[in-house]
Design a protein around this motif. Structure first.
Motif, PDB file in Angstrom:
ATOM      1  N   ARG A   1     -33.419  19.163-111.723  1.00 47.77           N
ATOM      2  CA  ARG A   1     -33.888  17.822-112.077  1.00 47.77           C
ATOM      3  C   ARG A   1     -35.419  17.767-112.159  1.00 47.77           C
ATOM      4  NH1 ARG A   1     -31.123  12.895-112.075  1.00 47.77           N
ATOM      5  NH2 ARG A   1     -32.497  11.284-112.888  1.00 47.77           N
ATOM      6  N   LEU A   2     -36.104  18.603-111.370  1.00 44.51           N
ATOM      7  CA  LEU A   2     -37.564  18.618-111.474  1.00 44.51           C
ATOM      8  C   LEU A   2     -37.963  19.146-112.852  1.00 44.51           C
ATOM      9  CD1 LEU A   2     -40.406  18.258-110.378  1.00 44.51           C
ATOM     10  CD2 LEU A   2     -40.167  20.438-109.179  1.00 44.51           C
ATOM     11  N   ASP A   3     -37.290  20.178-113.316  1.00 41.22           N
ATOM     12  CA  ASP A   3     -37.562  20.706-114.654  1.00 41.22           C
ATOM     13  C   ASP A   3     -37.255  19.632-115.707  1.00 41.22           C
ATOM     14  OD1 ASP A   3     -37.950  23.430-113.522  1.00 41.22           O
ATOM     15  OD2 ASP A   3     -35.828  23.209-113.055  1.00 41.22           O
TER      16      ASP A   3
ATOM     17  N   LEU B   1     -39.235  15.492-119.529  1.00 40.86           N
ATOM     18  CA  LEU B   1     -39.394  14.088-119.936  1.00 40.86           C
ATOM     19  C   LEU B   1     -40.872  13.728-120.026  1.00 40.86           C
ATOM     20  CD1 LEU B   1     -36.739  12.217-117.717  1.00 40.86           C
ATOM     21  CD2 LEU B   1     -36.570  12.712-120.172  1.00 40.86           C
ATOM     22  N   ALA B   2     -41.628  14.152-119.025  1.00 37.34           N
ATOM     23  CA  ALA B   2     -43.058  13.803-118.988  1.00 37.34           C
ATOM     24  C   ALA B   2     -43.809  14.439-120.158  1.00 37.34           C
ATOM     25  CB  ALA B   2     -43.662  14.251-117.656  1.00 37.34           C
TER      26      ALA B   2
ATOM     27  N   SER C   1     -42.548   5.965-124.048  1.00 34.55           N
ATOM     28  CA  SER C   1     -42.316   5.777-122.622  1.00 34.55           C
ATOM     29  C   SER C   1     -41.157   6.671-122.180  1.00 34.55           C
ATOM     30  CB  SER C   1     -41.977   4.311-122.376  1.00 34.55           C
ATOM     31  OG  SER C   1     -41.198   4.195-121.220  1.00 34.55           O
ATOM     32  N   VAL C   2     -41.266   7.179-120.960  1.00 35.29           N
ATOM     33  CA  VAL C   2     -40.174   7.981-120.384  1.00 35.29           C
ATOM     34  C   VAL C   2     -38.859   7.195-120.437  1.00 35.29           C
ATOM     35  CG1 VAL C   2     -39.323   8.797-118.142  1.00 35.29           C
ATOM     36  CG2 VAL C   2     -41.594   9.475-118.925  1.00 35.29           C
TER      37      VAL C   2
ATOM     38  N   PRO D   1     -42.851  26.658-122.723  1.00 34.98           N
ATOM     39  CA  PRO D   1     -43.574  27.347-121.645  1.00 34.98           C
ATOM     40  C   PRO D   1     -44.229  26.401-120.637  1.00 34.98           C
ATOM     41  CG  PRO D   1     -44.573  27.827-123.810  1.00 34.98           C
ATOM     42  CD  PRO D   1     -43.334  27.046-124.058  1.00 34.98           C
ATOM     43  N   THR D   2     -44.706  25.234-121.088  1.00 33.60           N
ATOM     44  CA  THR D   2     -45.341  24.308-120.131  1.00 33.60           C
ATOM     45  C   THR D   2     -44.328  23.839-119.097  1.00 33.60           C
ATOM     46  OG1 THR D   2     -46.966  23.559-121.751  1.00 33.60           O
ATOM     47  CG2 THR D   2     -46.576  22.110-119.875  1.00 33.60           C
ATOM     48  N   VAL D   3     -43.123  23.489-119.553  1.00 38.93           N
ATOM     49  CA  VAL D   3     -42.090  23.040-118.617  1.00 38.93           C
ATOM     50  C   VAL D   3     -41.672  24.197-117.704  1.00 38.93           C
ATOM     51  CG1 VAL D   3     -39.725  22.173-118.420  1.00 38.93           C
ATOM     52  CG2 VAL D   3     -41.279  21.199-120.137  1.00 38.93           C
ATOM     53  N   ALA D   4     -41.457  25.366-118.311  1.00 38.29           N
ATOM     54  CA  ALA D   4     -40.932  26.501-117.532  1.00 38.29           C
ATOM     55  C   ALA D   4     -41.948  27.024-116.526  1.00 38.29           C
ATOM     56  CB  ALA D   4     -40.491  27.616-118.482  1.00 38.29           C
ATOM     57  N   LYS D   5     -43.238  26.880-116.843  1.00 35.59           N
ATOM     58  CA  LYS D   5     -44.264  27.445-115.940  1.00 35.59           C
ATOM     59  C   LYS D   5     -45.037  26.361-115.199  1.00 35.59           C
ATOM     60  CE  LYS D   5     -44.929  31.350-119.062  1.00 35.59           C
ATOM     61  NZ  LYS D   5     -45.805  31.741-120.183  1.00 35.59           N
ATOM     62  N   ARG D   6     -44.504  25.168-115.167  1.00 38.70           N
ATOM     63  CA  ARG D   6     -45.210  24.060-114.542  1.00 38.70           C
ATOM     64  C   ARG D   6     -45.421  24.295-113.047  1.00 38.70           C
ATOM     65  NH1 ARG D   6     -48.429  19.902-116.406  1.00 38.70           N
ATOM     66  NH2 ARG D   6     -48.092  18.002-115.191  1.00 38.70           N
TER      67      ARG D   6
END
Ligand code: NAX
Length: 328
Positions: free
Chosen positions: A157-159, A164-165, A174-175, A221-226
């Motif tokens: 869920r964090l991913d 979403l962000a 908007s989210v 990559p931004t989501v996966a390496k956040r």
């Protein structure tokens, strides 16, 4: 008044625990009308710190918090538990190989699975946050043969929230206008955040953004390496956002997804979308009446197929590795 729901949190003295416990006790996990009783599990060296957190919880005078007990023994910590949040895990330290990491975590999640099997409430729901979350959840599930396998889940869920962000920023939306986000596979750098089924204000997200370069070279990559980016910026790993996602995961599981929407949860595969049966892999799921269901019938194009397969292959390798280690 309602009978309190028993919530067990492991790793309670850690940084996610510190962000999580106050939100559970204030009613965000289960609802503003549901009293909770906390059972905290820590290793002996961290029990004192957990006691400190419990003192602070007392000092909040939360009307919904009907008790706190602290344990360094898993069997007692999971007695009668309705919701088990498995946050404590063994982090990878310098020089540790992947096999060492899996073995160290097997030493935690095997006995915890057994303890849940032995003593948890009949309706127990388990969320594994501690990494490697999917495989730790698999180990615990395999040692709880009397608990239905679908009660063991791992957190993506964090991913999902990170995706979403990022999409909201890119689209200037908007989210709240985004629906049907999906994280597929493992909670690791191979995870696949999927925009081809997501919608912004009812329109397909990938088409609305219409920027395959961004999708491939930035969004994924931004989501996966956040997680790594947060460590770099903050000097510590994600804690409040991880706790918030854990709250979201359980809240959605218990209270249901909105009509026309779904969420992402790592759940035991029934073979859907070619994911080998038994692996705990992230899927798009809907929830209702405290049960989840994998969303069926989504069309998966070659781009998505390759990415889902790669992440699922990593999960299969992790399962093979813990089998070889005799952990399942
Ligand atoms: P911390 O190191 O701050 O806290 C972990 C706590 O767990 C410590 O207090 C430790 O004493 C305790 N612990 C260790 N072994 C235990 C056992 N056998 N029983 C009970 N408690 C035990 O880590 P924190 O930042 O809170 O992160 C916790 C876990 O979440 C880590 O494994 C981390 O990798 C994982 N994460 C997972 C995420 C996800 O999306 N699935 C994201 C955030 C986070 O990185």
């Amino acid at each position: 008044t309602r009978t309190p729901v028993t919530v067990t949190v492991t790793g309670a003295a850690g940084q996610i625990g510190y962000a999580l416990l106050f939100r559970i006790a204030s009613g965000h996990l289960l609802g503003a009308d549901v009293p909770v009783r906390l059972r905290l599990l820590e290793i002996p060296q961290a029990v004192k710190a957990a006691e400190g957190t419990a003192m602070e919880l007392d000092d909040c005078a939360f009307p919904l918090l009907s008790g706190i007990d602290i344990f360094d023994d898993a069997v007692r910590a999971f007695e009668g538990t309705n919701v088990a949040l498995l946050v404590g895990a063994r982090p990878r330290t310098k020089g540790m190989e992947r096999g060492d990491l899996l073995e160290a975590n097997g030493g935690i999640f095997k006995p915890q699975g057994e303890a849940i099997n032995a003593g948890a409430a009949d309706d127990v729901k388990v969320l594994v946050v501690g990494n490697p979350a999917n495989t730790n959840a698999l180990i615990a599930q395999q040692h709880a043969p009397d608990v239905p396998a679908e009660r063991f889940t791992a957190m993506t869920r964090l991913d999902h929230n990170r995706a979403l962000a990022q999409l909201s920023k890119k689209a200037g939306a908007s989210v709240a206008d985004i629906r049907r986000m999906t994280i597929w596979g493992n909670h690791s750098a191979t995870q696949y955040p999927d925009l081809f089924h997501a919608e912004i204000a009812g329109r397909n997200a990938a088409e609305t953004v219409n920027d395959q370069g961004w999708l491939e070279n930035e969004f994924i990559p931004t989501v996966a390496k956040r997680g790594a980016a947060i460590i770099e910026a903050r000097g510590a790993s994600s804690a409040a956002s991880a706790a918030s996602a854990a709250i979201d995961h359980v809240h959605t599981w218990v209270n249901g997804t909105a009509d026309g929407d779904w969420t992402s949860m790592a759940v035991v595969s029934d073979g859907s979308y070619g994911v080998p049966e038994g692996l705990i892999s992230s899927f798009p799921v809907t929830t209702a009446d405290g049960e989840w269901e994998i969303v069926q019938g989504l069309e998966i194009d070659d781009f998505s197929r390759a990415r889902i397969d790669a992440s699922v292959a990593e999960l299969s390798e992790e399962r093979e590795a813990v089998r070889k280690l005799g952990l399942i």
